[in-house]
Design a protein around this motif. Structure first.
Motif, PDB file in Angstrom:
ATOM      1  N   GLN A  34       0.836  -1.202   0.000  1.00  0.00           N
ATOM      2  CA  GLN A  34       0.000   0.000   0.000  1.00  0.00           C
ATOM      3  C   GLN A  34       0.872   1.254   0.000  1.00  0.00           C
ATOM      4  OE1 GLN A  34      -3.197  -0.196  -0.430  1.00  0.00           O
ATOM      5  NE2 GLN A  34      -3.553   1.991  -0.351  1.00  0.00           N
ATOM      6  N   ARG A  35       1.965   1.236   0.739  1.00  0.00           N
ATOM      7  CA  ARG A  35       2.859   2.394   0.788  1.00  0.00           C
ATOM      8  C   ARG A  35       3.473   2.654  -0.589  1.00  0.00           C
ATOM      9  NH1 ARG A  35       8.055   3.552   1.525  1.00  0.00           N
ATOM     10  NH2 ARG A  35       8.740   1.414   1.734  1.00  0.00           N
ATOM     11  N   ARG A  37       2.053   1.955  -3.431  1.00  0.00           N
ATOM     12  CA  ARG A  37       0.980   2.551  -4.250  1.00  0.00           C
ATOM     13  C   ARG A  37       0.904   4.054  -4.017  1.00  0.00           C
ATOM     14  NH1 ARG A  37      -4.045  -1.432  -3.111  1.00  0.00           N
ATOM     15  NH2 ARG A  37      -3.174  -3.298  -4.081  1.00  0.00           N
ATOM     16  N   VAL A  38       0.927   4.431  -2.737  1.00  0.00           N
ATOM     17  CA  VAL A  38       0.842   5.865  -2.411  1.00  0.00           C
ATOM     18  C   VAL A  38       2.047   6.599  -2.974  1.00  0.00           C
ATOM     19  CG1 VAL A  38       0.876   7.534  -0.501  1.00  0.00           C
ATOM     20  CG2 VAL A  38      -0.594   5.522  -0.369  1.00  0.00           C
ATOM     21  N   LEU A  41       1.677   7.055  -6.696  1.00  0.00           N
ATOM     22  CA  LEU A  41       0.703   8.123  -6.988  1.00  0.00           C
ATOM     23  C   LEU A  41       1.311   9.499  -6.724  1.00  0.00           C
ATOM     24  CD1 LEU A  41      -2.610   6.618  -5.558  1.00  0.00           C
ATOM     25  CD2 LEU A  41      -2.093   7.134  -7.951  1.00  0.00           C
ATOM     26  N   THR A  85      -5.650  12.705  -9.331  1.00  0.00           N
ATOM     27  CA  THR A  85      -4.538  11.997  -8.689  1.00  0.00           C
ATOM     28  C   THR A  85      -4.496  12.311  -7.195  1.00  0.00           C
ATOM     29  OG1 THR A  85      -3.282  12.100 -10.748  1.00  0.00           O
ATOM     30  CG2 THR A  85      -2.044  11.599  -8.755  1.00  0.00           C
ATOM     31  N   ASN A  88      -7.091  10.256  -5.508  1.00  0.00           N
ATOM     32  CA  ASN A  88      -6.615   8.867  -5.386  1.00  0.00           C
ATOM     33  C   ASN A  88      -5.575   8.736  -4.281  1.00  0.00           C
ATOM     34  OD1 ASN A  88      -8.289   7.903  -7.395  1.00  0.00           O
ATOM     35  ND2 ASN A  88      -6.762   8.175  -9.009  1.00  0.00           N
ATOM     36  N   ILE A  89      -4.714   9.743  -4.174  1.00  0.00           N
ATOM     37  CA  ILE A  89      -3.707   9.738  -3.101  1.00  0.00           C
ATOM     38  C   ILE A  89      -4.400   9.743  -1.740  1.00  0.00           C
ATOM     39  CG2 ILE A  89      -1.911  11.116  -1.955  1.00  0.00           C
ATOM     40  CD1 ILE A  89      -0.977  11.941  -4.779  1.00  0.00           C
ATOM     41  N   GLU A  92      -5.951   6.228  -1.142  1.00  0.00           N
ATOM     42  CA  GLU A  92      -4.925   5.220  -0.859  1.00  0.00           C
ATOM     43  C   GLU A  92      -4.258   5.472   0.497  1.00  0.00           C
ATOM     44  OE1 GLU A  92      -4.294   2.439  -2.585  1.00  0.00           O
ATOM     45  OE2 GLU A  92      -5.845   2.974  -4.017  1.00  0.00           O
ATOM     46  N   THR A  93      -4.112   6.743   0.857  1.00  0.00           N
ATOM     47  CA  THR A  93      -3.535   7.078   2.167  1.00  0.00           C
ATOM     48  C   THR A  93      -4.481   6.652   3.288  1.00  0.00           C
ATOM     49  OG1 THR A  93      -2.354   8.951   1.189  1.00  0.00           O
ATOM     50  CG2 THR A  93      -2.570   8.939   3.584  1.00  0.00           C
ATOM     51  N   GLN A  95      -6.526   4.159   3.095  1.00  0.00           N
ATOM     52  CA  GLN A  95      -6.376   2.702   3.146  1.00  0.00           C
ATOM     53  C   GLN A  95      -5.099   2.320   3.897  1.00  0.00           C
ATOM     54  OE1 GLN A  95      -8.719   0.673   2.121  1.00  0.00           O
ATOM     55  NE2 GLN A  95      -7.605  -1.173   2.644  1.00  0.00           N
ATOM     56  N   LEU A  96      -4.040   3.064   3.650  1.00  0.00           N
ATOM     57  CA  LEU A  96      -2.764   2.823   4.337  1.00  0.00           C
ATOM     58  C   LEU A  96      -2.923   3.022   5.849  1.00  0.00           C
ATOM     59  CD1 LEU A  96       0.287   2.280   3.772  1.00  0.00           C
ATOM     60  CD2 LEU A  96       0.589   4.748   3.785  1.00  0.00           C
TER      61      LEU A  96
END
Length: 183
Positions: A34-35, A37-38, A41, A85, A88-89, A92-93, A95-96
């Protein structure tokens, strides 16, 4: 006995740390994915923002002095991509952070569980030590009474033997006297 207690506690501690390390590796891999992915992005956003910054300086209008409607639209489109973007960041953050909170709660729960297990083991060890001490004390008392009991047994046997000898002498003397009287 205390060395056994410390040995058992050390073994349990090392065993629980081994389990924690194995769990940490499994959970950390999800966190690392996950990190990444972030971070990817964030890199994409940086590139898009660089493209936006470049598009702001481009002027294809009249003799290159003015921005054309197409230049403005291109900048707006790039800016929209930057905003998408960014969204999305943020997702995803979040989720992290959920993964991190889940890991933290899981480790807290595991630590509590291991503390309970270690406390239970310590309680069992203490009970066994107390029982061992009680049995040793009882054994010491029994051994002490055994000598005193044996002493009384020996005295009683001696008295019985002395009485038997006296009774035998008395019986033999009576027999000898009655044998002399009959002659």
């Amino acid at each position: 006995m205390k060395s056994l207690k410390y040995t058992v506690l050390s073994f349990l501690l090392l065993f629980s740390l081994g389990l924690l390390n194995a769990q940490e590796n499994a959970d950390s891999s999800a966190f690392e994915v996950q990190r990444k992915r972030v971070n990817s992005l964030l890199d994409a956003r940086q590139q898009k923002f660089g493209a936006y910054d470049t598009s702001l300086t481009q002027k294809t209008g009249l003799f290159g002095l003015f921005k054309s409607k197409g230049d403005m639209q291109k900048s707006i489109d790039i800016l929209k991509d930057v905003v998408i973007t960014d969204n999305n960041i943020f997702l995803e953050t979040q989720q992290l952070l959920k993964i991190k909170d889940f890991e933290k709660d899981k480790f807290r729960q595991m630590a509590t569980e291991y503390d309970k297990q270690i406390s239970a083991y310590m309680g069992t060890i203490n009970k066994l030590q107390n029982e061992n001490e009680r049995l040793r004390t009882e054994l010491d008392k029994t051994e002490g009474k055994g000598l005193a009991g044996n002493l009384w047994l020996y005295i009683a046997l001696l008295v019985i033997i002395v009485l038997a000898v006296l009774l035998y002498r008395s019986h033999t003397q009576k027999s000898a006297l009655s044998g002399k009287n009959s002659d």
